[in-house]
Design a protein around this motif. Structure first.
Motif, PDB file in Angstrom:
ATOM      1  N   GLN B 181      41.136  24.455 107.751  1.00  0.00           N
ATOM      2  CA  GLN B 181      41.474  23.569 106.637  1.00  0.00           C
ATOM      3  C   GLN B 181      41.269  24.248 105.284  1.00  0.00           C
ATOM      4  O   GLN B 181      42.047  24.064 104.364  1.00  0.00           O
ATOM      5  CB  GLN B 181      40.599  22.311 106.691  1.00  0.00           C
ATOM      6  CG  GLN B 181      41.068  21.313 107.711  1.00  0.00           C
ATOM      7  CD  GLN B 181      40.264  20.037 107.654  1.00  0.00           C
ATOM      8  OE1 GLN B 181      39.078  20.042 107.317  1.00  0.00           O
ATOM      9  NE2 GLN B 181      40.890  18.929 107.970  1.00  0.00           N
ATOM     10  N   ASN B 182      40.181  25.009 105.181  1.00  0.00           N
ATOM     11  CA  ASN B 182      39.790  25.529 103.867  1.00  0.00           C
ATOM     12  C   ASN B 182      39.934  27.024 103.741  1.00  0.00           C
ATOM     13  O   ASN B 182      39.392  27.605 102.805  1.00  0.00           O
ATOM     14  CB  ASN B 182      38.312  25.192 103.616  1.00  0.00           C
ATOM     15  CG  ASN B 182      38.098  23.699 103.595  1.00  0.00           C
ATOM     16  OD1 ASN B 182      38.642  23.008 102.758  1.00  0.00           O
ATOM     17  ND2 ASN B 182      37.327  23.208 104.538  1.00  0.00           N
ATOM     18  N   GLY B 183      40.667  27.638 104.695  1.00  0.00           N
ATOM     19  CA  GLY B 183      40.723  29.100 104.739  1.00  0.00           C
ATOM     20  C   GLY B 183      41.052  29.750 103.404  1.00  0.00           C
ATOM     21  O   GLY B 183      40.271  30.528 102.841  1.00  0.00           O
ATOM     22  N   LEU B 189      37.541  30.984  96.365  1.00  0.00           N
ATOM     23  CA  LEU B 189      36.303  30.594  95.688  1.00  0.00           C
ATOM     24  C   LEU B 189      35.205  31.641  95.816  1.00  0.00           C
ATOM     25  O   LEU B 189      34.387  31.811  94.917  1.00  0.00           O
ATOM     26  CB  LEU B 189      35.785  29.271  96.261  1.00  0.00           C
ATOM     27  CG  LEU B 189      36.583  28.013  95.931  1.00  0.00           C
ATOM     28  CD1 LEU B 189      36.046  26.856  96.730  1.00  0.00           C
ATOM     29  CD2 LEU B 189      36.493  27.704  94.453  1.00  0.00           C
ATOM     30  N   GLU B 190      35.164  32.306  96.973  1.00  0.00           N
ATOM     31  CA  GLU B 190      34.144  33.339  97.224  1.00  0.00           C
ATOM     32  C   GLU B 190      32.735  32.822  96.981  1.00  0.00           C
ATOM     33  O   GLU B 190      31.997  33.308  96.126  1.00  0.00           O
ATOM     34  CB  GLU B 190      34.407  34.560  96.329  1.00  0.00           C
ATOM     35  CG  GLU B 190      35.635  35.331  96.790  1.00  0.00           C
ATOM     36  CD  GLU B 190      35.867  36.543  95.914  1.00  0.00           C
ATOM     37  OE1 GLU B 190      34.916  37.006  95.267  1.00  0.00           O
ATOM     38  OE2 GLU B 190      37.022  36.988  95.880  1.00  0.00           O
ATOM     39  N   LEU B 191      32.385  31.803  97.730  1.00  0.00           N
ATOM     40  CA  LEU B 191      31.043  31.248  97.589  1.00  0.00           C
ATOM     41  C   LEU B 191      30.033  32.111  98.317  1.00  0.00           C
ATOM     42  O   LEU B 191      30.334  32.722  99.332  1.00  0.00           O
ATOM     43  CB  LEU B 191      31.029  29.835  98.172  1.00  0.00           C
ATOM     44  CG  LEU B 191      31.968  28.849  97.471  1.00  0.00           C
ATOM     45  CD1 LEU B 191      32.149  27.627  98.352  1.00  0.00           C
ATOM     46  CD2 LEU B 191      31.418  28.455  96.124  1.00  0.00           C
ATOM     47  N   LYS B 192      28.794  32.101  97.790  1.00  0.00           N
ATOM     48  CA  LYS B 192      27.746  32.909  98.419  1.00  0.00           C
ATOM     49  C   LYS B 192      26.596  32.024  98.842  1.00  0.00           C
ATOM     50  O   LYS B 192      26.363  30.973  98.249  1.00  0.00           O
ATOM     51  CB  LYS B 192      27.249  33.954  97.402  1.00  0.00           C
ATOM     52  CG  LYS B 192      28.323  34.816  96.800  1.00  0.00           C
ATOM     53  CD  LYS B 192      28.382  36.134  97.551  1.00  0.00           C
ATOM     54  CE  LYS B 192      29.250  37.141  96.830  1.00  0.00           C
ATOM     55  NZ  LYS B 192      30.672  36.864  96.923  1.00  0.00           N
ATOM     56  N   MET B 204      20.037  37.826 110.973  1.00  0.00           N
ATOM     57  CA  MET B 204      19.762  37.004 109.821  1.00  0.00           C
ATOM     58  C   MET B 204      20.920  37.089 108.840  1.00  0.00           C
ATOM     59  O   MET B 204      21.680  38.054 108.856  1.00  0.00           O
ATOM     60  CB  MET B 204      18.463  37.416 109.149  1.00  0.00           C
ATOM     61  CG  MET B 204      18.446  38.841 108.684  1.00  0.00           C
ATOM     62  SD  MET B 204      16.964  39.144 107.747  1.00  0.00           S
ATOM     63  CE  MET B 204      17.537  38.890 106.110  1.00  0.00           C
ATOM     64  N   THR B 205      21.059  36.065 108.045  1.00  0.00           N
ATOM     65  CA  THR B 205      22.075  36.084 106.991  1.00  0.00           C
ATOM     66  C   THR B 205      21.328  36.103 105.674  1.00  0.00           C
ATOM     67  O   THR B 205      20.611  35.167 105.335  1.00  0.00           O
ATOM     68  CB  THR B 205      22.952  34.822 107.079  1.00  0.00           C
ATOM     69  OG1 THR B 205      23.299  34.612 108.438  1.00  0.00           O
ATOM     70  CG2 THR B 205      24.211  34.967 106.252  1.00  0.00           C
ATOM     71  N   ALA B 206      21.523  37.182 104.952  1.00  0.00           N
ATOM     72  CA  ALA B 206      20.753  37.335 103.713  1.00  0.00           C
ATOM     73  C   ALA B 206      21.311  36.444 102.625  1.00  0.00           C
ATOM     74  O   ALA B 206      22.471  36.031 102.665  1.00  0.00           O
ATOM     75  CB  ALA B 206      20.826  38.793 103.275  1.00  0.00           C
ATOM     76  N   LEU B 211      29.933  33.033 102.282  1.00  0.00           N
ATOM     77  CA  LEU B 211      29.840  31.924 103.243  1.00  0.00           C
ATOM     78  C   LEU B 211      30.687  32.174 104.480  1.00  0.00           C
ATOM     79  O   LEU B 211      30.391  31.697 105.571  1.00  0.00           O
ATOM     80  CB  LEU B 211      30.294  30.616 102.587  1.00  0.00           C
ATOM     81  CG  LEU B 211      29.243  29.854 101.797  1.00  0.00           C
ATOM     82  CD1 LEU B 211      29.815  28.527 101.320  1.00  0.00           C
ATOM     83  CD2 LEU B 211      28.000  29.608 102.597  1.00  0.00           C
ATOM     84  N   SER B 212      31.778  32.945 104.297  1.00  0.00           N
ATOM     85  CA  SER B 212      32.646  33.207 105.448  1.00  0.00           C
ATOM     86  C   SER B 212      31.855  33.931 106.541  1.00  0.00           C
ATOM     87  O   SER B 212      32.116  33.756 107.731  1.00  0.00           O
ATOM     88  CB  SER B 212      33.852  34.034 105.021  1.00  0.00           C
ATOM     89  OG  SER B 212      33.418  35.103 104.218  1.00  0.00           O
TER      90      SER B 212
END
Lengths: 320, 388, 234
Positions: B181-183, B189-192, B204-206, B211-212
């Motif tokens: 839906q939001n691809g 947007l490139e949210l972090k 772990m995700t630093a 967000l991808s």
């Protein structure tokens, strides 16, 4: 009338017999005095079965009753129906159509049923006159139902039972019903809530009447005393506050109260964070609280939901 | 007569002016030609579009509804009728007006769609989803919550949260649905992420990673998928507050979160309540009004709860005490049966798409009969028209 | 009444049978009915009723006793007599709702399949050829499945021969429906009855498929047994 046997009797005897026979024939006002009843010729040869001697019966008294007589003296108390004393042409009993029902003489049906010949209007009037001296007048000031309810809020109902049997007792006569309107008891909200919880289904919310039925004692007076005692106890207990009543939680609440509810708390938090509030905020909040309370207490309805919707729209400022 | 343009949009040639079809339809048939609108952008839908159909292109349909969102029968029907068209109705128009007017600095407003089963709530939500997509909002869409409660495909006890339960398979599916839906939007947007998420000793995700990456991790590792979902929702909330994106939350069958029963059982056969799911927690925290720059649209349906609790379609009854307290104050919007105009428009649509075949049914008498027997109820009408 | 007179004037099955008294068939004048012979069938079709009233026929029928309408006879725009008969034949143990649902699902599937073809077609001519109305398809399919003759066993000199005889309208319709239902109830359980029925109806509409084949087989048999046709009369 058989011709009497004059064989071997003196003329005097035969004359006396004739005299007796003549008297029987008339049989009007008085019975003939028969101190020494004559022997009829019942010797061998003439022997026959003794005929059943019918006691001569008076004509019924009712034939001679004057029309303006004092009926209560004739029939002063409750009595089994006596046809000769009642000057009425009564018929009782089912028969095939076209046939006259049986008359009052030897009519078991009339005798079985209770009659109220001892309670005719003149008899009752006399009784009332006799009772009047024990009665007081109805106070003139109590002319409307409201005034009666106001001055005499307590209503005690008892029942008396009539029997047409040898005994006048009935076990149901001891039952006493006490009814009182809760609005007359002057209870505050806590006391009323407590009373209603104690009393459960004895209270009718539509008419606001509390009904206590007492039947555990054998006598009526005892039951009345018990009912009064019960009412006193209920009221005094409902005014008391037990220490454990503070633990009443939201789940125990009998109706939804806006103050202190989760709804109010969320609203407070929301209002702190809202940048532009509605101008008449207190009113809007009040309307919102009223609507939320309404649909919790009165049951959900499309109308209620719409009212809630309107108030939320005003609250959040989504108008126009 | 229908002509198809290469792009797939449908436009009509008025039957009156075409020569070959002069005798195809008997004269007694009635059809009003006003049931379609050319306004394909839900952002511009207004009151005068009420009762009109607008079509959704295949690409949009694929993007928004592959993971769910349209009821099964409706979807099949749209495939049979060669194109998805949604009727613009009052509840959706009302919602669009509110959403257009929303002050995005204020805490999020919650809207609850309620109505009888089969009256068109899911379709209205689909309409709003399209609106959100066109408005550039990040869509957080749960197609039908009871699927998680009543037909869980393997619930496992959660590692991180004690006494809670995970939905590994459903979470993976949901993450896939979210990314479909939001691809494009997410790429733009490139949210972090704002904090570090430790999944295990090695994984772990630093903080500061895109967000991808979080989404991909969730899709690949079913074990951590549920927690990924929870983390994602938390991140989106923070992103919305810090004005990096605008979030539209659309949940169908929200009252299933507060259902007294679920099909998940512990080892001792006791039932796990939906409030003990990690996913429930995640979505409930998202639907609280403690964030800004977004909107929450939720639907409440009697068929989402067990049979004993289906007496009334009204929101307070359906949400229960817990649900109501969670969502209060919300704006309840009713989705009613069809009005006259909407009903005729729906019949016109069926006739035009050759779905309602019986010639007698296309007359005034036929319409009156359909209106009466269906009670103007959308689902009943669909079922009545289906065989004929 | 001479025999030939009967045959010429009344080709109906019942009349022939009661006259010739075939082995294995009960001679009946008319089917068992709760009603007296003069009680008429009801007219429940609104258009027909309006026609009767307009033409004045209704006045003549005012005092004629009429049978009660059955529960499936209604004035709905979707009512089709042939479909009701078909649903009754599909029904088992009195479960009318299930039977109605099955047949209606079959109609829906027919529509779906035909619409798929319709929207795939590129030219108007192609589209005009595709029939979309499931009731029309059903009627045509039944027409295509109706046999014209049937075989009946006749014993002559110790041997039983299959003799072709004419068939009545009702019997033909019954056989068509029966075959249609039997073919749709075949063993393969993955594909359910409505879907199979839809396929069968579409095939029969196009004069192909198992049911039409069955009819044609029957016709072939009748053709091969032409020689015995005179056994009908002894």
């Amino acid at each position: 009338m058989r011709p009497c046997d004059l064989r071997g009797t003196s003329v005097l005897l035969s004359v006396s017999v004739l005299f007796v026979q003549r008297a029987k024939r008339v049989c009007d006002d008085f019975r003939a005095l028969d101190l020494r009843p004559s022997k009829s010729n019942n010797m061998r040869g003439n022997r026959r079965k003794t005929a059943y001697k019918k006691t001569p019966v008076h004509p019924p008294r009712s034939n001679k009753m004057p029309v303006d007589q004092d009926w209560p003296s004739v029939w002063p108390v409750a009595r089994v129906f006596h046809p000769a004393s009642v000057p009425l042409p009564l018929h009782q009993g089912w028969v095939e159509p076209g046939i006259t029902p049986p008359g009052k003489f030897a009519n078991a049906e009339l005798m079985k049923i209770p009659n109220f010949l001892h309670l005719t209007p003149p008899a009752i009037q006399r009784q009332c006159e006799a009772l009047k001296k024990f009665c007081t007048e109805w106070p003139k000031e109590l002319d409307t139902d409201e005034k009666i309810d106001h001055h005499f809020p307590l209503q005690i109902t008892t029942s008396d039972y009539l029997h047409s049997s040898p005994t006048i007792r009935d076990a149901r006569a001891r039952i006493v019903t006490l009814q009182v309107k809760l609005s007359t008891l002057n209870l505050n909200s806590h006391a009323k809530d407590k009373l209603l919880r104690l009393v459960k289904e004895r209270y009718d919310p539509v008419t606001d009447i509390l009904t206590l039925v007492a039947e555990r004692c054998p006598l009526r007076k005892q039951n009345i005393d018990y009912a009064m005692y019960l009412l006193n106890v209920l009221v005094s207990e409902s005014w008391k506050t037990e220490p454990w009543e503070n633990e009443k939680s939201e789940a125990d609440m009998e109706k939804y109260v806006w103050e202190g509810s989760q709804s109010q708390r969320t609203l407070q938090q929301l209002l702190e964070r809202m940048p532009n509030k509605a101008p008449d905020l207190p009113e809007v909040i009040k309307q919102y609280s009223v609507n939320v309370t309404r649909f919790h207490n009165e049951g959900e309805d499309t109308e209620n939901v719409n009212a809630y919707k309107e108030s939320v729209i005003k609250l959040l400022g989504l108008n126009a | 007569m229908i002509r198809f343009s290469p792009t797939g949009t449908v436009f009509r040639v008025w039957r009156r002016f075409s020569s070959w079809s002069a005798n195809t339809m008997p004269i007694t048939e009635t059809i009003t030609d006003t049931f379609r609108t050319n306004e394909l952008d839900p952002m511009n839908h207004r009151k005068d579009h009420d009762g009109c159909f607008y079509s959704i292109s295949q690409s949009v349909k694929k993007q928004l509804f592959t993971g769910g969102g349209l009821p099964k029968e409706y979807k099949e029907l749209s495939e049979t009728l060669n194109g998805l068209s949604i009727m613009v109705r009052k509840p959706a128009i009302e919602l669009i007006t509110y959403l257009n007017k929303t002050n995005f600095d204020a805490p999020v407003t919650r809207y609850v769609l309620y109505g009888k089963t089969g009256s068109g709530k899911s379709i209205s939500l689909a309409h709003i989803l399209h609106y959100g997509s066109n408005a550039g909002m990040v869509l957080v869409h749960v197609p039908w919550v009871p699927n998680w409660v009543r037909f869980p495909k393997g619930c496992t006890p959660s590692v991180i949260h004690p006494n809670m339960y995970d939905h590994p398979i459903e979470s993976v599916e949901w993450l896939r649905h979210f990314s479909t839906q939001n691809g494009l939007l997410m790429q733009k947007l490139e949210l972090k992420t704002t904090e570090t998420y430790t999944w295990s000793k090695r994984e772990m995700t630093a903080a500061g990673s895109p967000l991808s990456e979080l989404i991909d991790l969730g899709m690949n590792r079913a074990k951590y998928a549920t927690d990924c979902v929870a983390a994602l929702l938390g991140e989106l909330k923070k992103a919305a507050v810090s004005k990096r994106c605008r979030v539209l939350v659309v949940i169908d069958g929200f009252n299933a979160f507060f259902s007294p029963r679920s099909k998940v059982q512990r080892e001792d056969k006791s039932i796990v309540l939906p409030t003990e799911f990690v996913l429930t927690d995640a979505f409930l925290s998202l639907t609280r009004n403690d964030w800004t720059n977004g909107a929450i649209v939720v639907s409440v349906d009697a068929s989402a709860l067990p049979l004993e609790l289906r007496e009334s379609p009204l929101p307070r009854y359906q949400l229960g005490k817990q649900g109501f307290e969670h969502l209060d104050p919300f704006i309840p919007i009713e989705v009613p049966n069809y009005s006259e105009k909407e009903f005729h428009s729906q019949i016109d649509y069926y006739i035009e798409r050759n779905w309602l075949q019986q010639p007698k049914a296309r007359t005034d008498r036929g319409r009156a009969e359909l209106s009466f027997t269906s009670g103007n109820h959308p689902l009943s009408l669909m079922k009545l028209v289906a065989p004929y | 009444m001479s025999l030939s007179g009967v045959l010429r004037k009344l080709p109906s099955f019942n009349a022939i049978h009661c006259h010739l008294n075939f082995v294995g068939r009960i001679a009946r004048q008319q089917p068992y009915s709760m009603y007296q012979p003069f009680v008429k069938e009801p007219t429940y079709n609104i258009e027909k009723l309006e026609q009767l009233i307009e033409s004045g026929e209704a006045k003549k029928r005012e005092f004629v006793p009429v049978k009660a309408a059955r529960s499936d006879q209604n004035v709905s725009v979707f009512h089709d007599e042939l479909t009701s008969k078909f649903i009754n034949m599909v029904m088992e143990k009195g479960h009318k709702e299930i039977a109605t649902k099955l047949v209606e699902t079959a109609y829906m599937k027919i529509k779906q399949m035909q619409l798929a073809k319709y929207y795939k077609a590129t030219t108007d001519a192609e589209r005009a050829e595709i029939e979309l109305n499931p009731i029309v398809i059903f009627h045509k399919a039944l027409e295509n499945c109706k046999p014209v003759l049937q075989l009946t066993p006749i014993k002559r000199g110790g041997a039983t021969y299959q003799v072709p005889i004419p068939i009545t309208e009702n019997r033909a319709r019954f056989l068509a429906m029966k075959w249609m239902i039997l073919e749709s109830r075949e063993k393969e359980r993955k594909v359910h009855f409505p879907e199979r029925l839809a396929y069968e109806l579409l095939d029969a509409f196009n004069n192909t498929g198992k049911v039409v084949k069955r009819k044609q087989d029957l016709h072939k048999q009748c053709e091969t047994n032409r020689a015995y046709a005179h056994y009908r009369w002894g």
